[in-house]
Design an enzyme around this catalytic site. Structure first.
Site, PDB file in Angstrom:
ATOM      1  N   GLY A 137       2.342  17.009 -35.250  1.00  0.00           N
ATOM      2  CA  GLY A 137       2.419  16.880 -33.800  1.00  0.00           C
ATOM      3  C   GLY A 137       3.084  18.074 -33.146  1.00  0.00           C
ATOM      4  O   GLY A 137       4.190  18.472 -33.531  1.00  0.00           O
ATOM      5  N   PHE A 159       6.442  17.823 -27.415  1.00  0.00           N
ATOM      6  CA  PHE A 159       7.813  18.310 -27.200  1.00  0.00           C
ATOM      7  C   PHE A 159       8.641  18.228 -28.483  1.00  0.00           C
ATOM      8  O   PHE A 159       9.357  19.165 -28.826  1.00  0.00           O
ATOM      9  CB  PHE A 159       8.506  17.473 -26.128  1.00  0.00           C
ATOM     10  CG  PHE A 159       8.000  17.734 -24.749  1.00  0.00           C
ATOM     11  CD1 PHE A 159       8.249  18.947 -24.131  1.00  0.00           C
ATOM     12  CD2 PHE A 159       7.274  16.777 -24.059  1.00  0.00           C
ATOM     13  CE1 PHE A 159       7.790  19.191 -22.848  1.00  0.00           C
ATOM     14  CE2 PHE A 159       6.809  17.016 -22.784  1.00  0.00           C
ATOM     15  CZ  PHE A 159       7.059  18.226 -22.173  1.00  0.00           C
ATOM     16  N   VAL A 185      -3.668  14.053 -39.200  1.00  0.00           N
ATOM     17  CA  VAL A 185      -3.044  13.582 -40.436  1.00  0.00           C
ATOM     18  C   VAL A 185      -3.350  12.096 -40.566  1.00  0.00           C
ATOM     19  O   VAL A 185      -2.973  11.288 -39.716  1.00  0.00           O
ATOM     20  CB  VAL A 185      -1.526  13.858 -40.429  1.00  0.00           C
ATOM     21  CG1 VAL A 185      -0.864  13.205 -41.640  1.00  0.00           C
ATOM     22  CG2 VAL A 185      -1.270  15.354 -40.437  1.00  0.00           C
ATOM     23  N   GLU A 198       3.238   8.102  -9.548  1.00  0.00           N
ATOM     24  CA  GLU A 198       2.865   9.483  -9.234  1.00  0.00           C
ATOM     25  C   GLU A 198       1.375   9.584  -8.932  1.00  0.00           C
ATOM     26  O   GLU A 198       0.953  10.227  -7.966  1.00  0.00           O
ATOM     27  CB  GLU A 198       3.250  10.396 -10.410  1.00  0.00           C
ATOM     28  CG  GLU A 198       4.753  10.584 -10.512  1.00  0.00           C
ATOM     29  CD  GLU A 198       5.239  11.231 -11.807  1.00  0.00           C
ATOM     30  OE1 GLU A 198       6.365  11.746 -11.816  1.00  0.00           O
ATOM     31  OE2 GLU A 198       4.516  11.224 -12.812  1.00  0.00           O
ATOM     32  N   ASP A 252       8.669  10.228 -29.094  1.00  0.00           N
ATOM     33  CA  ASP A 252       8.238   8.909 -28.621  1.00  0.00           C
ATOM     34  C   ASP A 252       8.000   7.913 -29.752  1.00  0.00           C
ATOM     35  O   ASP A 252       8.123   6.707 -29.554  1.00  0.00           O
ATOM     36  CB  ASP A 252       6.912   9.048 -27.840  1.00  0.00           C
ATOM     37  CG  ASP A 252       7.121   9.492 -26.402  1.00  0.00           C
ATOM     38  OD1 ASP A 252       8.282   9.778 -26.036  1.00  0.00           O
ATOM     39  OD2 ASP A 252       6.127   9.565 -25.648  1.00  0.00           O
TER      40      ASP A 252
HETATM   41  C1  LIG Z   1       1.398  10.964 -17.909  1.00  0.00           C
HETATM   42  C2  LIG Z   1       2.776  11.126 -18.459  1.00  0.00           C
HETATM   43  C3  LIG Z   1       3.805  11.553 -17.643  1.00  0.00           C
HETATM   44  C4  LIG Z   1       5.081  11.715 -18.140  1.00  0.00           C
HETATM   45  N1  LIG Z   1       6.070  12.146 -17.301  1.00  0.00           N
HETATM   46  C5  LIG Z   1       7.300  12.357 -17.784  1.00  0.00           C
HETATM   47  C6  LIG Z   1       8.337  12.869 -16.955  1.00  0.00           C
HETATM   48  O1  LIG Z   1       8.138  13.126 -15.769  1.00  0.00           O
HETATM   49  N2  LIG Z   1       9.557  13.085 -17.509  1.00  0.00           N
HETATM   50  C7  LIG Z   1       9.807  12.826 -18.824  1.00  0.00           C
HETATM   51  O2  LIG Z   1      10.924  13.054 -19.298  1.00  0.00           O
HETATM   52  N3  LIG Z   1       8.868  12.320 -19.629  1.00  0.00           N
HETATM   53  C8  LIG Z   1       7.618  12.085 -19.155  1.00  0.00           C
HETATM   54  N4  LIG Z   1       6.638  11.581 -19.970  1.00  0.00           N
HETATM   55  C9  LIG Z   1       6.977  11.276 -21.363  1.00  0.00           C
HETATM   56  C10 LIG Z   1       6.925  12.524 -22.219  1.00  0.00           C
HETATM   57  O3  LIG Z   1       5.769  13.259 -21.959  1.00  0.00           O
HETATM   58  C11 LIG Z   1       6.988  12.098 -23.672  1.00  0.00           C
HETATM   59  O4  LIG Z   1       8.228  11.447 -23.880  1.00  0.00           O
HETATM   60  C12 LIG Z   1       6.863  13.278 -24.611  1.00  0.00           C
HETATM   61  O5  LIG Z   1       5.632  13.908 -24.433  1.00  0.00           O
HETATM   62  C13 LIG Z   1       6.998  12.814 -26.054  1.00  0.00           C
HETATM   63  O6  LIG Z   1       6.886  13.926 -26.882  1.00  0.00           O
HETATM   64  P1  LIG Z   1       6.411  13.748 -28.393  1.00  0.00           P
HETATM   65  O7  LIG Z   1       6.453  15.114 -28.978  1.00  0.00           O
HETATM   66  O8  LIG Z   1       7.147  12.667 -29.053  1.00  0.00           O
HETATM   67  O9  LIG Z   1       4.904  13.246 -28.279  1.00  0.00           O
HETATM   68  P2  LIG Z   1       3.660  13.929 -27.582  1.00  0.00           P
HETATM   69  O10 LIG Z   1       4.047  14.844 -26.508  1.00  0.00           O
HETATM   70  O11 LIG Z   1       2.782  12.783 -27.261  1.00  0.00           O
HETATM   71  O12 LIG Z   1       3.000  14.790 -28.737  1.00  0.00           O
HETATM   72  C14 LIG Z   1       2.443  14.178 -29.872  1.00  0.00           C
HETATM   73  C15 LIG Z   1       1.495  15.165 -30.517  1.00  0.00           C
HETATM   74  O13 LIG Z   1       1.078  14.636 -31.776  1.00  0.00           O
HETATM   75  C16 LIG Z   1      -0.299  14.862 -31.965  1.00  0.00           C
HETATM   76  N5  LIG Z   1      -0.765  13.842 -32.926  1.00  0.00           N
HETATM   77  C17 LIG Z   1      -0.712  12.499 -32.809  1.00  0.00           C
HETATM   78  N6  LIG Z   1      -1.170  11.911 -33.931  1.00  0.00           N
HETATM   79  C18 LIG Z   1      -1.520  12.900 -34.769  1.00  0.00           C
HETATM   80  C19 LIG Z   1      -2.051  12.923 -36.088  1.00  0.00           C
HETATM   81  N7  LIG Z   1      -2.300  11.808 -36.782  1.00  0.00           N
HETATM   82  N8  LIG Z   1      -2.327  14.118 -36.635  1.00  0.00           N
HETATM   83  C20 LIG Z   1      -2.088  15.277 -35.966  1.00  0.00           C
HETATM   84  N9  LIG Z   1      -1.562  15.308 -34.718  1.00  0.00           N
HETATM   85  C21 LIG Z   1      -1.270  14.137 -34.140  1.00  0.00           C
HETATM   86  C22 LIG Z   1      -0.877  14.742 -30.566  1.00  0.00           C
HETATM   87  O14 LIG Z   1      -2.097  15.454 -30.448  1.00  0.00           O
HETATM   88  C23 LIG Z   1       0.220  15.368 -29.704  1.00  0.00           C
HETATM   89  O15 LIG Z   1       0.024  16.743 -29.497  1.00  0.00           O
HETATM   90  C24 LIG Z   1       5.345  11.413 -19.493  1.00  0.00           C
HETATM   91  C25 LIG Z   1       4.309  10.974 -20.327  1.00  0.00           C
HETATM   92  C26 LIG Z   1       3.044  10.835 -19.816  1.00  0.00           C
HETATM   93  C27 LIG Z   1       1.933  10.353 -20.725  1.00  0.00           C
END
Ligand SMILES: Cc1cc2nc3c(=O)[nH]c(=O)nc-3n(C[C@H](O)[C@H](O)[C@H](O)COP(=O)(O)OP(=O)(O)OC[C@H]3O[C@@H](n4cnc5c(N)ncnc54)[C@H](O)[C@@H]3O)c2cc1C
Length: 439
Positions: free
Chosen positions: A21, A24, A89, A185, A324
């Site tokens: 992933g 962030f 994955v 939003e 997340d």
């Molecule tokens: C529309 C929206 C608005 C938001 N607004 C805010 C905000 O204003 N402020 C705030 O703080 N938070 C906000 N959030 C929440 C924030 O975006 C998330 O908390 C953050 O993106 C989580 O990061 P992460 O790296 O855990 O997951 P993600 O950003 O979801 O990244 C996960 C990555 O894993 C990859 N992935 C998943 N499964 C697999 C697999 N099996 N194999 C390979 N790759 C995989 C995906 O392609 C993705 O790139 C918002 C979320 C959304 C959806």
């Protein structure tokens, strides 16, 4: 089956870190290992790192997809210990310390690790009704945002072809499910599209005939922001012309619209809506279930994985779950938690590789939250500070520009906001809808 090449740093084999992933959490984990003598393989099913907090601006034609995303390959161009692979994955085998990635052509490649960081995020949930996804897209990927943009434009365009207000009404009804930050939003932006950006563009109808309905089971929008700001948000939505319907559950979705049930009275109402958008609930991606099965890790009802105080899976000190997808002490699914947990996992691995102690638990530092409702209206909460209205809006802009990934995107987004403010038009709406059928 190919195995990741082991690279050596001097005489020592570099420990292999696999990060699943590039959101962030994955990005910050990899960056925290920048100066560590490790070999990182970052696998993502997409080629870009996406700035999700601004997805709704892409969905409503304010920003382009390029302004809210950056190619992972470009982000890691200068970090030589990172190899980026495109693939999903699908298998995690902690007993043999390897993962299988399925490439776009279906080829399966096995990649071995010494440390695994799972940062796969969460998907849109539909409370047991995945079939709604086709009609009511969520907003979690760039594809989702572009689908929403095209459906919103299609709705206005279809309405323009119809001669009576009654015939236009369903097409000009936008039903949004869930009044968390994304729903609020999006509702505010669709309202502003209708009232400002599209004004004067149509000849046979007035876009402000549009109705934007926002349904939520709770009493106020933005429930997580606390009473005062939630009430403020409800007032602002009303002022903008969004019809917020508290205490309602959307109990059915089909291609004519939604059925809603009033929680208090049980009254059921069918509402014809040409566009239904879903922003309520989350579900863990399939990889979470694969890991749970392989490690016996406990899962929440939505599939997120429970982790130890150091963000590892119980019994697997070299397997981290961050962002997340992790469940720890009810921490919210926000970008700041993802960044801090990713950075922590990266630092723990760097310490372990260097033979330093790794016994400090993860501590989250809450830097507050912000939500944009419409032009001139945003809410910002930071410690005891609560800001709304124009001041909140300005601070919201500063925060988002500061955190947007990549200098070029920051500059481009700022310029677009300023020109949109001055001209009142949305450049990205020119990405025209060219389809014919619903769906
Ligand atoms: C529309 C929206 C608005 C938001 N607004 C805010 C905000 O204003 N402020 C705030 O703080 N938070 C906000 N959030 C929440 C924030 O975006 C998330 O908390 C953050 O993106 C989580 O990061 P992460 O790296 O855990 O997951 P993600 O950003 O979801 O990244 C996960 C990555 O894993 C990859 N992935 C998943 N499964 C697999 C697999 N099996 N194999 C390979 N790759 C995989 C995906 O392609 C993705 O790139 C918002 C979320 C959304 C959806």
């Amino acid at each position: 089956m190919a195995h990741a090449q082991s690279r050596s740093f001097g005489a020592i084999e570099a420990p292999r870190v696999v990060i699943v992933g590039g959101g962030f959490a994955g990005l910050y984990a990899a960056r925290a290992l920048r100066d560590s003598p490790v070999q990182i393989t970052l696998i993502d099913r997409s080629t870009v790192h996406l700035f999700k907090p601004l997805l709704y601006q892409c969905a409503t034609g304010l920003l382009s997809e390029g302004q809210i995303s950056s190619p992972l390959r470009a982000l890691f161009r200068s970090q030589r210990n990172v190899t980026t692979l495109l693939g999903t994955v699908s298998v995690v085998d902690p007993a043999n310390a390897s993962v299988d990635l399925t490439a776009d052509d279906g080829t399966v490649t096995s990649v071995d690790y010494d440390y695994l960081v799972v940062a796969a995020g969460v998907d849109q949930g539909y409370f047991g009704h995945p079939e709604y996804a086709e009609i009511a897209p969520g907003m979690r990927t760039l594809d989702d945002a572009l689908t929403i943009r095209s459906r919103v434009i299609r709705a206005f365009e279809t309405a323009e072809t119809l001669s009576s207000r009654e015939a236009r009404a369903p097409w000009l009804t936008f039903a949004l499910v869930g009044a968390g930050p994304t729903g609020v939003e999006l509702a505010g932006q669709i309202r502003q599209l209708a009232d400002h950006a599209l004004r004067g563009s149509y000849r046979r109808m007035d876009p402000d005939e549009a109705r934007v309905l926002l349904f939520d089971g709770g009493a106020q929008p933005l429930g997580s922001f606390g009473q005062k700001l939630s009430k403020r948000a409800a007032k602002t939505l009303q002022h903008l012309g969004v019809e917020f319907r508290p205490g309602t559950h959307v109990t059915h979705v089909d291609d004519t619209g939604v059925t809603v049930t009033d929680k208090a009275t049980g009254a059921v109402e069918n509402i014809a809506a040409g566009t239904v958008l879903w922003n309520a609930g989350i579900t863990a991606p399939p990889i979470a279930h694969v890991i749970a099965e392989a490690t016996q890790a406990e899962q929440e009802h939505d599939g997120r994985l429970r982790v130890e105080r150091d963000l590892t899976v119980k019994g697997f000190p070299n397997v981290y779950v961050v962002g997340d997808l992790m469940s720890l002490r009810k921490l919210p699914g926000v970008a700041e938690v993802a960044m801090q947990s990713g950075r922590y996992a990266g630092r723990q691995i760097a310490a372990s590789v260097a033979g330093r102690p790794t016994d400090k638990p993860f501590l989250y530092r809450d830097l507050g939250s912000a939500a944009y409702i419409g032009r001139g209206h945003a809410l910002v909460e930071f410690g005891p500070v609560r800001l709304s209205g124009r001041l909140g809006w300005i601070l919201w802009g500063v925060i988002h520009i500061a955190f947007l990934t990549g200098y070029r995107n920051r500059g481009a987004a700022l310029l677009t906001w300023l020109t949109t403010l001055a001209a009142g038009r949305r450049r990205e709406l020119v990405t025209a809808y060219g389809g014919h059928s619903r769906g």
